[in-house]
Design an enzyme around this catalytic site. Sequence first.
Site, PDB file in Angstrom:
ATOM      1  N   ASP C 150       0.959  -1.124   0.047  1.00 58.79           N
ATOM      2  CA  ASP C 150      -0.035   0.057  -0.117  1.00 58.79           C
ATOM      3  C   ASP C 150       0.600   1.342  -0.059  1.00 58.79           C
ATOM      4  O   ASP C 150       1.987   1.460   0.805  1.00 58.79           O
ATOM      5  CB  ASP C 150      -0.934   0.055   1.009  1.00 58.79           C
ATOM      6  CG  ASP C 150      -1.876   1.394   1.333  1.00 58.79           C
ATOM      7  OD1 ASP C 150      -2.413   1.492   0.117  1.00 58.79           O
ATOM      8  OD2 ASP C 150      -1.539   2.228   2.086  1.00 58.79           O
ATOM      9  N   ASP C 303      -7.687   3.796   6.415  1.00 64.03           N
ATOM     10  CA  ASP C 303      -6.549   4.250   5.590  1.00 64.03           C
ATOM     11  C   ASP C 303      -6.100   5.307   6.604  1.00 64.03           C
ATOM     12  O   ASP C 303      -5.692   6.510   6.045  1.00 64.03           O
ATOM     13  CB  ASP C 303      -6.907   4.470   4.315  1.00 64.03           C
ATOM     14  CG  ASP C 303      -5.485   4.866   3.294  1.00 64.03           C
ATOM     15  OD1 ASP C 303      -4.337   4.635   4.314  1.00 64.03           O
ATOM     16  OD2 ASP C 303      -5.553   5.219   2.336  1.00 64.03           O
TER      17      ASP C 303
HETATM   18 ZN   LIG Z   1      -3.361   3.070  -0.246  1.00 64.63          ZN
END
Ligand SMILES: [Zn+2]
Lengths: 324, 175, 443
Positions: C150, C303
């Site tokens: 990520d 997130d």
């Molecule tokens: Zn991400």
Amino acid sequence: MIQHLLSTRDLDREAAIRILDVAEDMAQTADREVRKLPPLRGKTVVNLFFEDSTRTRLSFESAAKRLSADVITFSAKGSSVSKGESLKDTAQTLAAMGADAIVVRHHDSGAAHQLAHAGWIDAAIINAGDGTHEHPTQALLDAFTMRSRRHGADSRGRGLDGLRVAIVGDILHSRVARSNVWLLTTLGAEVHVVAPRTLLPHGIEHWPVTVHEHLDDALAAAPGAVMMLRIQTERMRDAFFPSSREYAREWGLTAERMTQLGPDTMVMHPGPMNRGLEISSAAADSSASTVLDQVTNGVSIRMAVLYLLVAGSSETADSTGGER
Amino acid sequence: MVARTVLHDADITRALRRIAHEVLESRRGDGRLVFLGIPTRGATLALRIQQIVDEIEPGVSSAGSLDITLYRDDLARTPTRTPAPTRIPAGGIDDAIVVLVDDVLYSGRTIRAALDALVDHGRPRVVRLAVLVDRGHRELPIRADFVGKNLPSSTSERVSVRLTEVDGNDEVTIE
Amino acid sequence: MTGILIRGASSLGEHTDDIRIRDGVIIARGSLTAELGERVIDAAGLIALPGLVDLHTHLREPGGEASETVLTGTRAAAAGGFTAVHAMANTSPVADTAGVVEQVQRLGERHGYATVRPIGAVTVGLAGEQLAEIGAMARSTAAVRVFSDDGFCVHDPLIMRRALEYVATFDGVVAQHAQEPRLTQGAQMNEGALSGELGLAGWPAVAEEAIIARDVLLAQHVGARLHICHVSTAGSVEVVRWAKARGIAVTAEATPHHLLLTEDLARGYDARFKVNPPLRRDEDVLALRAALADGTIDIVATDHAPHPTEAKECTWAEAAFGMVGLESALSIVQRTMVDTGLLEWRGVARVLSTTPAEIGRVPGYAEPLEVGSPAHLTLIDASSERTWSVADLRGRSQNSPFVGETLPGRVVHTLHRGVSTVLDAELVDAETVAAAHEAVTRG
Ligand SMILES: [Zn+2]
């Protein structure tokens, strides 16, 4: 009057014409015996250039000096702004120095907007080009140039109603194009933009413009002014167009295309020009070319903007002021 | 308070004729006369006086306007004003007899600004001052050479000059 | 160890009873009487939810301690009602070895605010070139089951194929950050009319959708699980819906900010609103909400991406991508999903607890609030409302896009393995939590 000049979208017709009219007054003073004017005496104008642009910097400097301001120039080369100092720190330094106005050129879109609105500094902010966003004084000087060519001494108070302007080239990355589209539309002109699809912004169908993909189509519409944008050859590497040769052939104002223009059509370019690429020498040096007028008018427009934003107090005092 | 008319249209015409005559009388030798009015109404008055002078003695005078906005001493204290055009007649002001024309003389600050503006345009032989109304209360050592009417007033009063070209009729009022 | 009696909470907003907790486990439900020495939590008017599980948290430690640490990040988590977080691998050093994931997991265990489940990098250094030691991380004491690069997309299709196959060998899942890198070079905000006007380089929806389309087909081909991080466009929703209809083992998450905010916020060039993927259009927001309601999008993940002030107080292009979100996540879900009638509280428990735990293979969340389950739970006052300020942020960073917004709901109590981490809407101090947590784990 607005407090900052960040985008031509912030100017309504009246405000735009006021700037152009004041620029007429400023232009008049250019051929006087003493060219200096006193209204910004005691005011400090800072030129804050994070991106190198000698011509714009000199134009603003000379405008501020002609109005008797103290001028300080910070440019990216060799001063603190290059050494990783943030926009915020720079702004606060300038605030401490008592800047009344900051003319800012920055490689990032929105930098001028942030200086004006982040609460770091109180000064009037003048956007001298931010990234691929806007360059409002360039659009104003372009409009001034068009108005002067069209109406001469009878320009005051007028817009650009009915004038058809074709803006040609890298619309996607051009701050000049954006500022011109909004301002010319406000002033009543009919704006056409011309570029290969790769160089048109996504969503351009929402802009108040007529879009052409081919220059010849746009010229067939008989524009009163053709504004050629500087094309950066680096764009080739990102596959925006295949080669300079093909660009010049398809979207360049070649000598041959010059012959298709009407007798009064202006040929404009914000400079610096790539001769032989977006504009041929035949076009750049023709009597239709306004390139040098644009440079001269740049100083008058910047004087007008500085005067209108910096000279007065922001509080509304009594309306008459003087003697009666 | 109700406005009181202190000069009617005929009074204004008479006053301007008198000023025109006085200016011509004071003109020594063959000096070129340049009437420069301070916008807005001073410029109108300058044009009218010059027309009278031109009828009496054709070809010795011209008229224009001199904007003083950029030279004011209160610029930074008031909202920004839009300048008015300056029109210097052909031939310029070098060695001319310049007559500054304004509607009302009050503190003298406008005239101070006009004198500053003037030197940026050239070097006249002499500079004179003509005003339609002098209402007193000077704040600077300035006096008028030609006055249409002396009008003693209090500072709380307001003197308004109306001229046909700008306002639709000729009249001076006080309130 | 004394017990806890939670009195009068409404489980999942459905029925009211009492919950008895002993030794970190729920041992009884019903109409209960307080026993001698038992601590009683009066939960009348509060809704009991299972402890929330975040599948996508940036805790920044090691290497980014100026923005967040495992301690500060799990405190923020507890404040938001979370009892487990998955720590993203983009730390410095990158969590691409057993050593780093074990360190992160141990830190979580020591502090006790939440279960910290490290996510392992898919490729060495997140560089997208060579697979990281996935087996070693899976077999480490951290027992990693989620692998993600990520911040970067595993964009090389061959590496992605291999990663899907190899991770499946260890019962893991690849969580893909779907961003075609060439289509998003220098990209700053959603590509559309507004990006053109603002002069900010556009981030086309297709850059996300094309990767998702490719990856669901790869997952189908190799028969592996795939998880899509932060789905942000209506087009992505369509691709995921299509994949699920074909029986492909794909799960997807949406962030709270993509459920509420739109690209218009870029207008002021305030970098608090700069995030990856970018804020999109109204129609995307509505599509995400509908997809979350109908199960096309499985979960909400925060997130949570803390950044120091200077990374946001600069020009838009210079600013870092990301927003903090742990503290505000539940309030945003309430506002966008519950208050709009799209989801019941039972559904909230599904998207914020049960399903993320299942995707991340976090034990103890399969039977929420049931007798015998670990006492991970959060008690919220859904009727309260407040205007968010930085004082509501409990991590180390303040880059919340919601400061100044009026948001519903408030976490009043959080219990992680029966240990109060939030008590009467206040975070419990670190020593108390650590000591109580140790006592429970020692048993
Ligand atoms: Zn991400």
